[in-house]
Design an enzyme around this catalytic site. Sequence first.
Site, PDB file in Angstrom:
ATOM      1  N   THR A 142      18.064  30.999 -22.029  1.00  0.00           N
ATOM      2  CA  THR A 142      17.048  30.486 -22.206  1.00  0.00           C
ATOM      3  C   THR A 142      15.510  30.172 -22.541  1.00  0.00           C
ATOM      4  O   THR A 142      15.585  29.243 -21.646  1.00  0.00           O
ATOM      5  CB  THR A 142      17.654  29.741 -23.039  1.00  0.00           C
ATOM      6  N   HIS A 188      29.109  34.723 -26.892  1.00  0.00           N
ATOM      7  CA  HIS A 188      28.808  33.338 -25.640  1.00  0.00           C
ATOM      8  C   HIS A 188      29.828  32.978 -25.586  1.00  0.00           C
ATOM      9  O   HIS A 188      30.255  31.360 -26.748  1.00  0.00           O
ATOM     10  CB  HIS A 188      27.970  32.846 -26.210  1.00  0.00           C
ATOM     11  N   ASN A 240      29.569  27.942 -20.495  1.00  0.00           N
ATOM     12  CA  ASN A 240      28.590  26.678 -20.378  1.00  0.00           C
ATOM     13  C   ASN A 240      28.590  26.087 -21.403  1.00  0.00           C
ATOM     14  O   ASN A 240      27.886  25.191 -22.273  1.00  0.00           O
ATOM     15  CB  ASN A 240      27.414  27.360 -20.516  1.00  0.00           C
ATOM     16  N   TYR A 277      29.831  25.782 -24.615  1.00  0.00           N
ATOM     17  CA  TYR A 277      29.328  25.322 -26.402  1.00  0.00           C
ATOM     18  C   TYR A 277      30.947  25.702 -27.012  1.00  0.00           C
ATOM     19  O   TYR A 277      32.186  25.862 -25.925  1.00  0.00           O
ATOM     20  CB  TYR A 277      28.617  26.659 -26.474  1.00  0.00           C
ATOM     21  N   ASN A 294      27.124  21.091 -19.869  1.00  0.00           N
ATOM     22  CA  ASN A 294      27.048  20.315 -21.137  1.00  0.00           C
ATOM     23  C   ASN A 294      28.686  19.811 -21.722  1.00  0.00           C
ATOM     24  O   ASN A 294      29.052  19.435 -21.538  1.00  0.00           O
ATOM     25  CB  ASN A 294      27.203  21.198 -22.320  1.00  0.00           C
TER      26      ASN A 294
HETATM   27  C1  8OZ Z   1      19.497  26.498 -21.426  1.00  0.00           C
HETATM   28  C2  8OZ Z   1      19.195  25.720 -21.447  1.00  0.00           C
HETATM   29  C3  8OZ Z   1      19.317  25.664 -22.942  1.00  0.00           C
HETATM   30  C4  8OZ Z   1      20.806  26.792 -23.319  1.00  0.00           C
HETATM   31  C5  8OZ Z   1      23.483  28.333 -21.824  1.00  0.00           C
HETATM   32  C6  8OZ Z   1      22.118  28.915 -23.670  1.00  0.00           C
HETATM   33  O1  8OZ Z   1      23.463  27.530 -20.883  1.00  0.00           O
HETATM   34  C7  8OZ Z   1      22.153  28.013 -22.274  1.00  0.00           C
HETATM   35  C8  8OZ Z   1      21.230  27.427 -22.160  1.00  0.00           C
HETATM   36  C9  8OZ Z   1      20.732  27.761 -20.870  1.00  0.00           C
HETATM   37  O2  8OZ Z   1      24.420  29.408 -22.262  1.00  0.00           O
END
Ligand code: 8OZ
Length: 373
Positions: free
Chosen positions: A25, A178, A181, A183, A238
Amino acid sequence: MAKLFDPTSFGDIQLANRIVMAPLTRNRSPRAVPNDLNVTYYEQRAAAGLIITEGTPVTQQGQGYADVPGLYLPQAIDGWKKVTDAVHRKGGKIVTQIWHVGRVSHTSLQPNGGAPVAPSAIPAGSKTYVINPDGSGAFVDTSDPRALELSEIPGIVEDFRKGARAAIDAGFDGVEIHGANGYLIDQFLKSGANQRTDEYGGSIENRARFVLEVVDAVTKEIGAGRVGIRLSPVTPGNGITETNPQPLFNYVAEQLGSRGLAFIHVIEGATGGDRNFSQGDKPFDYQEMKAAYRKAGGTGGWLVNNGYDRESAKAAVESGYADAVAFGKLFIANPDLVQRFKDNAPLNEADKSTFYGGGAKGYTDYPALEAVA
Ligand code: 8OZ
């Protein structure tokens, strides 16, 4: 014995070497549309065996960060076409990472300023990146999410399908789903974020239902040989937690094994951090997960990531531990990473202060090695 610089195939995608650019990102695509600066950045890195683009939301609801490029506006498809053309002209291969952030978002980024969506109404307790009215960027707390209605889930699966189609329209060689992480897909998988009592929550089979539906929709749309997936069994990023990741990811790997995917991309440990980080009561065994995948018939490339360097990557490929290795920060700072690895040349250091947002500085101005006359 395979070598790091040997070609290989991930499904229908031919890689000139096993050095893959990890998704990163960079927040340099205002209004979610890729621009000429993004073209230059990816073109500079076309010698990678495969480029996996930064996470690319398939809908506005899937957006969690300002200025990340999407796949849901016609202008974005046109912008991505310029990127894929430039990389292909240089002989490279490029897939895009299709993304829905789920609860890792902010109301200011959501349609009509609404709450971000998630399997359950459990906050991520994380940060996201927004642009202030004066144009400066800022990290802010993620907004409280609302739980998705059962009836909304097929629509999100459909959004991933459309995103995959848009990716092919934009000239990509395929997509990476994806699933990592913390999400949306990871939120469905892991018990700390998923407390649903319907068929998408509870048992491992139920928590894996969403990711498998996304995989099935995407592979049906563009062909499994053009589809990979990124998973992070133990990362705490996250705010995501799972008390028993091994059986969960063995199951997911086994299910993916029969689906003909091009590659499985596994982040080992805490993303961007400690490779030995784990969740659950024993260290996660990645080779057990890989064995479950192969036993179920999986023939895709086994792509590993997190903190590898030239030597550990060579060892991983030569020992058969992995088929290829993805590098993040090293590709930010070294557009010609493949050549530097070949020559065992010194590497540029990445400047953290320019990772997210801004312009050419820290993005397209890292020097390549002087060409040897
Ligand atoms: C860092 C900052 C924002 C998003 C991920 C898409 O961790 C990200 C991400 C990484 O997969």
